[in-house]
Every structure is written in structure tokens, then in C-alpha cells.
Design a protein around this motif. Structure first.
Motif, PDB file in Angstrom:
ATOM      1  N   MET A   1      48.313  29.115  24.308  1.00  7.81           N
ATOM      2  CA  MET A   1      49.331  27.866  23.782  1.00  7.81           C
ATOM      3  C   MET A   1      50.782  28.428  23.735  1.00  7.81           C
ATOM      4  N   ASN A   2      51.034  29.970  23.325  1.00  3.78           N
ATOM      5  CA  ASN A   2      52.435  30.256  23.530  1.00  3.78           C
ATOM      6  C   ASN A   2      52.933  30.247  24.694  1.00  3.78           C
ATOM      7  N   ARG A   3      52.109  30.759  25.861  1.00  2.00           N
ATOM      8  CA  ARG A   3      52.588  30.665  27.226  1.00  2.00           C
ATOM      9  C   ARG A   3      52.981  29.204  27.542  1.00  2.00           C
ATOM     10  N   GLY A   4      52.350  28.184  27.175  1.00  3.66           N
ATOM     11  CA  GLY A   4      52.561  26.771  27.445  1.00  3.66           C
ATOM     12  C   GLY A   4      53.915  26.195  26.950  1.00  3.66           C
ATOM     13  N   ILE A   5      54.097  26.537  25.666  1.00  3.09           N
ATOM     14  CA  ILE A   5      55.629  26.452  24.889  1.00  3.09           C
ATOM     15  C   ILE A   5      56.618  27.139  25.647  1.00  3.09           C
ATOM     16  N   ASP A   6      56.522  28.454  26.132  1.00  2.86           N
ATOM     17  CA  ASP A   6      57.540  29.105  26.765  1.00  2.86           C
ATOM     18  C   ASP A   6      57.817  28.522  28.001  1.00  2.86           C
ATOM     19  N   SER A   7      56.587  28.032  28.747  1.00  3.45           N
ATOM     20  CA  SER A   7      56.910  27.327  29.813  1.00  3.45           C
ATOM     21  C   SER A   7      57.558  25.858  29.765  1.00  3.45           C
ATOM     22  N   LEU A   8      57.165  25.195  28.607  1.00  5.06           N
ATOM     23  CA  LEU A   8      58.000  23.963  28.389  1.00  5.06           C
ATOM     24  C   LEU A   8      59.588  24.313  27.963  1.00  5.06           C
TER      25      LEU A   8
ATOM     26  N   LEU B   1      56.223  22.097  34.747  1.00  3.23           N
ATOM     27  CA  LEU B   1      55.269  21.360  34.262  1.00  3.23           C
ATOM     28  C   LEU B   1      53.979  21.783  34.694  1.00  3.23           C
ATOM     29  N   VAL B   2      53.549  21.829  35.825  1.00  4.10           N
ATOM     30  CA  VAL B   2      52.309  22.143  36.297  1.00  4.10           C
ATOM     31  C   VAL B   2      51.892  23.421  35.541  1.00  4.10           C
ATOM     32  N   GLY B   3      52.543  24.396  35.345  1.00  8.57           N
ATOM     33  CA  GLY B   3      52.399  25.512  34.791  1.00  8.57           C
ATOM     34  C   GLY B   3      51.932  25.123  33.177  1.00  8.57           C
ATOM     35  N   VAL B   4      52.864  24.372  32.650  1.00 12.71           N
ATOM     36  CA  VAL B   4      52.546  23.983  31.015  1.00 12.71           C
ATOM     37  C   VAL B   4      51.540  23.269  31.163  1.00 12.71           C
ATOM     38  N   ARG B   5      51.086  22.292  31.992  1.00  7.48           N
ATOM     39  CA  ARG B   5      49.660  21.515  31.790  1.00  7.48           C
ATOM     40  C   ARG B   5      48.645  22.486  31.870  1.00  7.48           C
ATOM     41  N   TYR B   6      48.590  23.581  32.880  1.00 10.73           N
ATOM     42  CA  TYR B   6      47.543  24.484  33.105  1.00 10.73           C
ATOM     43  C   TYR B   6      47.393  25.234  31.815  1.00 10.73           C
ATOM     44  N   GLY B   7      48.565  25.519  31.253  1.00 14.16           N
ATOM     45  CA  GLY B   7      48.379  26.445  30.021  1.00 14.16           C
ATOM     46  C   GLY B   7      47.741  25.674  28.723  1.00 14.16           C
TER      47      GLY B   7
END
Length: 479
Positions: A300-307, A275-281
Motif C-alpha cells: 500500500m505504501n509503495r502505491g501511495i508513493d507512486s501516486l 498509474l500502472v504501477g499504482v494500480r499494480y501496487g
């Protein structure tokens, strides 16, 4: 009565005490009845024997008296004619003088019933007593004459005692002088025999009462011993139960804390980091969108993948806590998913085989077997050093059996002999005990084999199976 019994609620200790004492009381009661009957029979036999012996002694004594008396004047009677009045007078004088003791005397009746000699009761002399009977209706004089004329013998009747005038039982021996037509005899009162018999009977009854007292004392002492032993066992078992309860409570708290710690670590180490990585992305994508940076969609895609990874982690944690496939599809698919995930995560080759159950295990058995498999795989991952694991689940006529085997280095012999030493193995044992099943653990340097069996009572009949089974009826029994 039923209402009273329904209100009685006995504790385990009271039930144990009743179970121990009721057979003892019943046995003692039966023994008491047998002893009472045998003692009563023995007492009556002893009294009858004593009475018979005493009477026999009296009878023999009377016969001897009559024999001695007859011998004393037989020289007169033997030489006298039937009408020798002088000889008769001499014999009557001799018999009248033959008194003994305080009550003993000789009597003479002629065959017509006339009393010729009665030294203790002189008012009877020279009177006819034919037809005389005692107070109970027993003929006296007529029977004495009949016995004498038949050759002599004994006769028992009531007769007033010369000393007191009161009636008492008397035994008489009578014989005849045929040429003179006399019935001569003597008698003895047997009230002393009656007193002796009564005293003997009282002594026997007292002995029986003492026997009952001894039986009662022994029974009371036995009951006290049983009660004391039961109290000691009850106190000891209660202490052991309290100690086990405290230990179990502590293990429950430890298991809860361990599970909370595991979930906390899972959340912190995986989901929190993701979730920290999602927030950062997302923040990076926001800045790039604000600056019209063409790399904004990539962030944005990296954040979605992390989510998506976070969602997968949440599902994994949820599946570890309570796998939904266990409720939806049954134990077989749940174990298949568990082994696939274990193989993927650890790299250990894992094989799973099963006979189709049609989801017929009840809920308690499914959960217990799943948790045992989960615990076994965790132990294999942490301690065994194995690279190959097999899990087999199948039903049979006695119930169901799950077998888990690995090719690791095993564990210590002491722990194998006492599987409750390890927390995981102890949890397995307790789960199996709740199902009334059996747990068999075999460990050697070449690997470990765990076999869990649940009884047939935990297999549901086809018509009461789960929803998936009700959609497709199954009539065959599990192999």
C-alpha cells in the motif's frame, strides 16, 4: 459631412494610393496656378509690347508723312508772306492731292477751327469745327490746334472712316505753320493694329491652354503610373502576405501538433507508467489484505508513493504548460523555479540573477520572456553541449532586458545570421516582434548569448502593478 466621412473606410491599398497621389495632385495644382499666373502676365506683357511697337511704327510713319509733305511745299511756304493767298491756295491744292491707301489723307485747320483741307470728307471744308469731340467726349479739333501750336505731336481719338463711315480709333500727327496760323497733319486708323493685337492675344491664350493640356496629360500619366505601381505592389504584397499567412498557419498547426505530441508523450511515458504501477501496487495490497499477509501495508505504501509521483508529474506538466507562479509571484520567481528545475533535471549548472521588479511587467511581456527562456533552455539542453548557463533579468530606463548565456559549442553561422531558420529561434523572434522589442543572438564556438529587450511601454507604473505589488507600494524605478 462628418457622417459621410465616418462611413468611409479605406483599405490599406487605397490609403497608400491616396498618400501617393494627393501630394502629386497638390503639387500639380500649385504648378498649374503658378503657370497660369505667369502665362497670363507674360501674355499681357507680350500684347502690350506688341501694341506699343505697332503704335510706335505707325507714329513714326505719320511723322515721316508729315515731314515729306512739308518738304514738298516748303519752298512755297518759306518764301510766302502771311497774307499770301495765292501761296496758301497752291499749298492747299498740294495737300488735297496727297491721299494714300484707302483711308489716308492730310487735313488743315486754321487756329480758329475752320477746316481748310479734307479731301476724303469734303463736306467739312470751310466750316468751323471748334469744340468738336468724338463719341467718347475726347476733344478733337481744339486739341489738334493746341498740339500744333505747342510744336507738334500726336493725338488719338475716334473718327469715322471715310470708306465705311464707322468710327474707329485714329492716331494723328499734327504740326503747325505759324506764319499762316495753320495746323497741318495726317492720321492713320489703327484697327489693323487692334486686330493684330487681338490675334496675338488669342495665340498666347491658345498656347497657355496647350500648356495646361500638357500638364494635365503628364499628371494623368503620372497618376496612372502611380496607380499601376501601387496595384503591382499591392498584388505582390498581398501574395507575400498570403504566403506568410499560410506559412504562419502551418507553423501554428505544427506547433500545436508538436505540443500535443509532447503532452501525449509525457502522459504516456511518465504518468501512464506511474498509474500502472499504482494500480499494480493497490491490487497487490488488496490480495495481501485478503490473505492477511503482513506485507500488505508495504505494498500500500509503495502505491501511495507512486501516486504522489504521479501528482508531481501532473504538476510539472501543468507548470510547463502554464506556470502558476508566473501569475502569482511574477516573472523573477517563475524564472528562478524554471532554472532550478532545469538544473535538477539536466545536471547543468544554472545561475539566475535579477533586479527586483515588484512584478511590474505586463502580462504579455512576462509570458513572452518566460517562453523565450523556456525555449532557450530547451535548445541548450538538446543542442549546445554546455555545462554552465546564466540567466540575468533586470530593468532599466529604457525597459527591461533578459540575457541568457551558455558555454556550449554554439551553432552554425548561417543560422546565426538568419535566426528565423530554426523553429525555436523563429518563435523567439516573433514573440519579441509582438512586443516591439529587440532580439540579439551572438553565437561562437565558445558559447551562445541571447539578449532580449522589451520597451518601457511594457512596464506598469507602481500604482497599477499586480496584487503583490499593491500590498507593498514601490516608488523606485527599476535599475
Amino acid at each position: 459631412m462628418k457622417q459621410i466621412l465616418s462611413r468611409l473606410h479605406f483599405s490599406y491599398g487605397q490609403k497608400l494610393f491616396l498618400l501617393a497621389t494627393l501630394p502629386l495632385i497638390g503639387a500639380v495644382a500649385a504648378i498649374s496656378v503658378v503657370v497660369a499666373l505667369q502665362s497670363q502676365e507674360l501674355a499681357e506683357r507680350e500684347v502690350r509690347t506688341l501694341e506699343s511697337q505697332l503704335i510706335d511704327v505707325k507714329k513714326q510713319e505719320l511723322k515721316n508723312y508729315v515731314t515729306l509733305a512739308r518738304n514738298s511745299f516748303y519752298y512755297i511756304y518759306g518764301n510766302a508772306a502771311p497774307d499770301d493767298e495765292e501761296s496758301k491756295r497752291k499749298v492747299m491744292q498740294i495737300l488735297a492731292a496727297m491721299i494714300y491707301g484707302s483711308e489716308g489723307f492730310f487735313f488743315v485747320y486754321d487756329y480758329e477751327g475752320n477746316n481748310l483741307v479734307s479731301p476724303r470728307q469734303t463736306d467739312m471744308i470751310n466750316q468751323n469745327w471748334a469744340g468738336l469731340s468724338d463719341s467718347t467726349g475726347t476733344p478733337v479739333v481744339d486739341e489738334l490746334i493746341r498740339v500744333a501750336r505747342s510744336g507738334g505731336g500726336y493725338h488719338t481719338y475716334l473718327w469715322p472712316k471715310p470708306s465705311t463711315g464707322e468710327e474707329a480709333q485714329m492716331i494723328t500727327y499734327v504740326t503747325s505753320f505759324p506764319s499762316w496760323r495753320w495746323a497741318v497733319g495726317t492720321g492713320v486708323f489703327v484697327d489693323d493694329v487692334i486686330k493684330t493685337v487681338a490675334a496675338s492675344k488669342s495665340e498666347v491664350e491658345a498656347r497657355v491652354r496647350r500648356t495646361f493640356f500638357y500638364i494635365g496629360g503628364i499628371t494623368f500619366a503620372s497618376l496612372l503610373m502611380v496607380f499601376g505601381t501601387g496595384m503591382i505592389i499591392n498584388v505582390r504584397e498581398r501574395r507575400l502576405a498570403d504566403a506568410k499567412l499560410k506559412s504562419l498557419t502551418q507553423r501554428v498547426f505544427d506547433a500545436q501538433e508538436e505540443e500535443r505530441g509532447r503532452v501525449a508523450r509525457e502522459l504516456h511515458d511518465s504518468i501512464s507508467q506511474i498509474l500502472v504501477g499504482v494500480r499494480y501496487g493497490l491490487e497487490l495490497a488488496k490480495k495481501r489484505f485478503a490473505n492477511n499477509d503482513p506485507r500488505a501495508p508495504e505494498a500500500m505504501n509503495r502505491g501511495i508513493d507512486s501516486l504522489s509521483g504521479a501528482i508531481q508529474e501532473v504538476r510539472r506538466i501543468s507548470r510547463d504548460l502554464r506556470p502558476g507562479v508566473l501569475d502569482d509571484l511574477g516573472l523573477g520567481p517563475a524564472l528562478k523555479a524554471l532554472t532550478d528545475d532545469f538544473s535538477t533535471r539536466t545536471g547543468i549548472e544554472t545561475q539566475f540573477s535579477t533586479v527586483v521588479f515588484r512584478n511590474r511587467l505586463d502580462q504579455d511581456a512576462k509570458i513572452a520572456l518566460y517562453r523565450i527562456a523556456q525555449e532557450a533552455l530547451t535548445n541548450i539542453e538538446r543542442h549546445s553541449g554546455a555545462n554552465h548557463v546564466t540567466i540575468d533579468l533586470r530593468g532599466h530606463r529604457s525597459g527591461a532586458t533578459m540575457t541568457i548565456a551558455d558555454n556550449g559549442h554554439g551553432f552554425e553561422t548561417a543560422r546565426r545570421q538568419n535566426p528565423r531558420q530554426g523553429l525555436g529561434l523563429r518563435n523567439m523572434q516573433e514573440r519579441v516582434e509582438q512586443l516591439e522589442g529587440s532580439l540579439n543572438i551572438q553565437s561562437a564556438k565558445t558559447g551562445t548569448r541571447i539578449s532580449v529587450s522589451v520597451p518601457l511601454t511594457h512596464l506598469l507604473p507602481p500604482e497599477t502593478g499586480s496584487t503583490s505589488a499593491s500590498k507593498k507600494p514601490v516608488t523606485e524605478a527599476p535599475e
